[in-house]
Design a protein around this motif. Structure first.
Motif, short mmCIF file in Angstrom:
data_model
loop_
_atom_site.label_atom_id
_atom_site.label_comp_id
_atom_site.label_asym_id
_atom_site.label_seq_id
_atom_site.Cartn_x
_atom_site.Cartn_y
_atom_site.Cartn_z
N THR A 71 14.68 53.87 84.10
CA THR A 71 15.29 53.45 83.18
C THR A 71 15.06 52.02 82.88
OG1 THR A 71 17.32 53.08 84.47
CG2 THR A 71 17.09 55.20 83.00
N GLY A 72 13.96 51.53 83.73
CA GLY A 72 13.60 49.97 83.72
C GLY A 72 12.63 49.63 83.11
N SER A 73 11.52 49.06 83.56
CA SER A 73 10.23 48.61 82.73
C SER A 73 9.38 49.90 82.61
CB SER A 73 9.85 47.52 83.40
OG SER A 73 10.49 46.40 83.73
N THR A 74 8.52 49.68 81.71
CA THR A 74 7.43 50.66 81.54
C THR A 74 6.25 49.97 82.44
OG1 THR A 74 6.30 49.17 79.64
CG2 THR A 74 7.77 50.92 79.24
N PRO A 75 5.10 50.82 82.86
CA PRO A 75 4.23 50.45 83.40
C PRO A 75 3.49 49.17 83.14
CG PRO A 75 4.22 52.98 83.34
CD PRO A 75 5.01 52.35 82.27
N SER A 76 2.94 48.62 83.98
CA SER A 76 2.35 47.17 83.57
C SER A 76 0.84 47.40 83.06
CB SER A 76 2.20 46.01 84.65
OG SER A 76 3.44 45.73 85.25
N LEU A 77 0.66 46.60 82.04
CA LEU A 77 -1.10 46.82 81.47
C LEU A 77 -1.78 45.85 82.37
CD1 LEU A 77 -0.29 46.71 77.63
CD2 LEU A 77 -1.16 48.57 78.91
N ALA A 108 -4.47 47.51 73.78
CA ALA A 108 -3.39 46.73 72.96
C ALA A 108 -3.33 47.03 71.56
CB ALA A 108 -3.60 45.41 73.36
N TRP A 109 -4.68 47.19 70.65
CA TRP A 109 -4.59 47.14 69.64
C TRP A 109 -3.92 48.61 69.13
CZ3 TRP A 109 -5.34 43.41 66.50
CH2 TRP A 109 -6.35 42.40 66.84
N MET A 110 -4.15 49.69 69.83
CA MET A 110 -3.45 51.24 69.53
C MET A 110 -1.87 50.73 69.54
SD MET A 110 -5.19 53.50 68.62
CE MET A 110 -4.45 54.83 69.07
N GLY A 111 -1.48 49.96 70.61
CA GLY A 111 0.11 49.65 70.64
C GLY A 111 0.62 48.74 69.66
N TRP A 112 -0.23 47.91 68.95
CA TRP A 112 0.06 47.17 68.01
C TRP A 112 0.16 47.76 66.52
CZ3 TRP A 112 1.51 42.21 68.34
CH2 TRP A 112 1.42 41.44 67.08
N GLY A 113 -0.83 48.78 66.49
CA GLY A 113 -0.69 49.71 65.35
C GLY A 113 0.58 50.67 65.48
N ALA A 114 0.77 51.06 66.62
CA ALA A 114 2.02 52.13 66.81
C ALA A 114 3.29 51.34 66.53
CB ALA A 114 1.84 52.71 68.17
N ALA A 115 3.17 49.84 67.10
CA ALA A 115 4.47 49.30 66.83
C ALA A 115 4.61 48.82 65.35
CB ALA A 115 4.39 47.69 67.36
N LEU A 116 3.73 48.90 64.62
CA LEU A 116 3.72 48.66 63.10
C LEU A 116 4.39 49.87 62.51
CD1 LEU A 116 3.14 47.03 60.52
CD2 LEU A 116 1.01 48.27 60.50
N ILE A 117 3.84 50.90 62.98
CA ILE A 117 4.45 52.06 62.27
C ILE A 117 6.07 52.40 62.60
CG2 ILE A 117 4.18 54.73 62.40
CD1 ILE A 117 1.08 54.33 62.90
N ALA A 118 6.19 52.15 64.05
CA ALA A 118 7.61 52.30 64.55
C ALA A 118 8.49 51.50 63.50
CB ALA A 118 7.72 51.97 65.92
N GLY A 119 8.03 50.16 63.40
CA GLY A 119 8.78 49.25 62.55
C GLY A 119 9.13 49.63 61.39
N VAL A 172 2.46 52.97 73.99
CA VAL A 172 1.16 53.68 73.48
C VAL A 172 0.19 52.97 74.18
CG1 VAL A 172 -0.10 53.69 71.30
CG2 VAL A 172 2.22 54.23 71.31
N ALA A 173 0.26 51.40 74.31
CA ALA A 173 -1.03 50.83 74.95
C ALA A 173 -1.08 51.38 76.22
CB ALA A 173 -0.49 49.44 74.91
N THR A 174 -0.02 51.71 77.07
CA THR A 174 -0.14 52.43 78.46
C THR A 174 -0.96 53.71 78.30
OG1 THR A 174 1.73 51.06 79.00
CG2 THR A 174 1.20 53.22 80.63
N TYR A 175 -0.71 54.47 77.58
CA TYR A 175 -1.40 55.82 77.37
C TYR A 175 -2.67 55.65 76.80
CZ TYR A 175 2.83 58.42 78.72
OH TYR A 175 3.99 58.77 79.36
N SER A 176 -3.00 54.67 75.96
CA SER A 176 -4.06 54.82 75.23
C SER A 176 -5.11 53.59 75.90
CB SER A 176 -4.25 54.36 73.84
OG SER A 176 -3.38 52.93 73.59
N SER A 177 -4.46 52.56 76.94
CA SER A 177 -5.22 51.81 77.50
C SER A 177 -5.89 50.57 76.35
CB SER A 177 -6.36 52.02 78.30
OG SER A 177 -5.73 52.93 79.35
#
Length: 291
Positions: free
Chosen positions: A117-123, A62-73, A55-60
C-alpha cells in the motif's frame, strides 16, 4: 564563481519544482475560466502520478507512462464533468469528494498490483525523464496564451465563464464547451502528477502531491485566472520550495532550525500572496453558476 553556480542551481531547481504546478494551474484555468469551480486538482494529479508510474514500470518507458497519465486524466476529468455539469452536483463538495476518493482508491489498487500500500517500484534512471516535462509545461503555457487570444474556441471558453447567456444566444452550446474544458483540465493536471513520479521522483509514493493541487489553484487565483500571470505565480511558489530545501539543516547561532519550520515556507508564501492580492483578483462572473 561559487555563488554563480549556487544561484544557477537554485534557478534550475525552481524550474523543475514549478513543472507540476504549471500543469495543474493550467488545468485549473481551463475549468474555472469556463465557469466550473475545480478543487479536485489534487485528485487529478494523484491519478496522473500513479498511472504514469505504474504504466512506466510495466512498459519500461516514461513516454508510455506520460501517455497513460493523459488518458487517465481525461477520464477522471470527464467523470468530474458528469457530476458537476450533467447531474448538477455541488462543485466544491464534489471536488473534495474526488480528492478523498482517490486518496483511498490508490492504496487499494497498489495492494493488488504490487502487494504493497506504499510506493510503486522505482524506475531506473534511464527510464525517467530528464527535462521533457519542463519543455512541455512551457509550450503549454505559450499555446494556451495564444489560443485564448487568437482562436474562436478560446473566446467560447471565456464567454462560458463570463457570460454564458451571450454564448448560448450565439448558438454555441455552453454545456459542450464546459465539458471539453473540464475534461482537458483533468488531462493537464494529470500531467502535473506524472511529472512528479516520472521527472522529479522515480516512483509514485502515497500523497506525493503534498498539496500541490491546492497550491496550483492558489497560483491560478494569484494570477487572476490568466496563463502567464499564473505561470509566474507558480515560479514564485516553486522558488520558495527550492529555498526551503536548501535551508534544511542550516544553523543559526549554533542551533539547527527545526525542519518542520523550514518545510512550511512555501505554504506561508502562498498564504501571504493570496492574503495580499486576493482582493485584486476578480473571478469569472459565471464561476460556479449552473446552467
Amino acid at each position: 564563481m561559487e555563488y554563480f553556480f549556487m544561484i544557477f542551481a537554485l534557478l534550475l531547481a525552481t524550474l523543475r519544482l514549478a513543472t507540476p504546478l504549471i500543469f495543474a494551474s493550467m488545468g485549473g484555468m481551463m475549468s474555472e475560466r469556463s465557469g466550473v469551480v475545480n478543487v479536485a486538482l489534487e485528485s487529478f494529479m494523484l491519478v496522473g502520478a500513479f498511472t504514469g508510474s505504474v504504466v512506466a514500470t510495466y512498459s519500461s518507458s516514461a513516454w508510455m507512462g506520460w501517455g497513460a497519465a493523459l488518458i487517465a486524466g481525461l477520464l477522471i476529468g470527464a467523470l468530474y464533468a458528469l457530476f458537476v455539469i450533467e447531474m448538477g452536483a455541488d462543485q466544491i463538495v464534489t471536488g473534495m469528494a474526488f480528492n478523498l476518493l482517490v486518496m483511498g482508491v490508490i492504496p487499494f489498487v497498489t495492494k493488488i498490483l504490487f502487494n504493497s500500500t506504499g510506493s510503486t517500484p522505482s524506475l531506473p534512471v534511464e527510464f525517467r525523464f530528464n527535462y521533457e516535462p519542463l519543455i512541455f509545461a512551457f509550450v503549454l503555457v505559450a499555446a494556451l496564451t495564444f489560443w485564448l487570444k487568437k482562436s474562436r474556441s478560446g473566446l467560447w471558453m471565456l464567454f462560458a465563464g463570463e457570460n454564458p447567456d451571450a454564448l448560448m444566444a450565439a448558438g454555441v452550446s455552453v454545456r459542450k464547451v464546459r465539458w471539453a474544458c473540464v475534461t482537458l483540465s483533468g488531462a493537464f493536471a494529470a500531467w502535473g502528477g506524472a511529472s512528479l513520479s516520472l521527472f522529479l521522483a522515480s516512483s509514485y509514493s502515497p500523497m506525493m502531491t503534498g498539496g500541490r493541487g491546492f497550491m496550483a489553484l492558489a497560483a491560478l487565483i494569484f494570477g487572476k485566472w490568466k496563463p502567464l500571470p499564473a505561470f509566474f505565480a507558480c515560479l514564485l511558489f516553486a522558488f520558495a520550495d527550492a529555498v526551503q530545501i536548501r535551508l534544511q539543516g542550516v544553523q543559526v547561532g549554533g542551533m539547527t532550525i527545526p525542519v518542520q519550520f523550514i518545510q512550511i515556507l512555501p505554504y506561508i508564501v502562498t498564504i501571504v500572496a493570496l492574503a495580499g492580492f486576493i482582493g485584486a483578483s476578480r473571478p469569472p462572473k459565471a464561476l460556479g453558476r449552473e446552467l
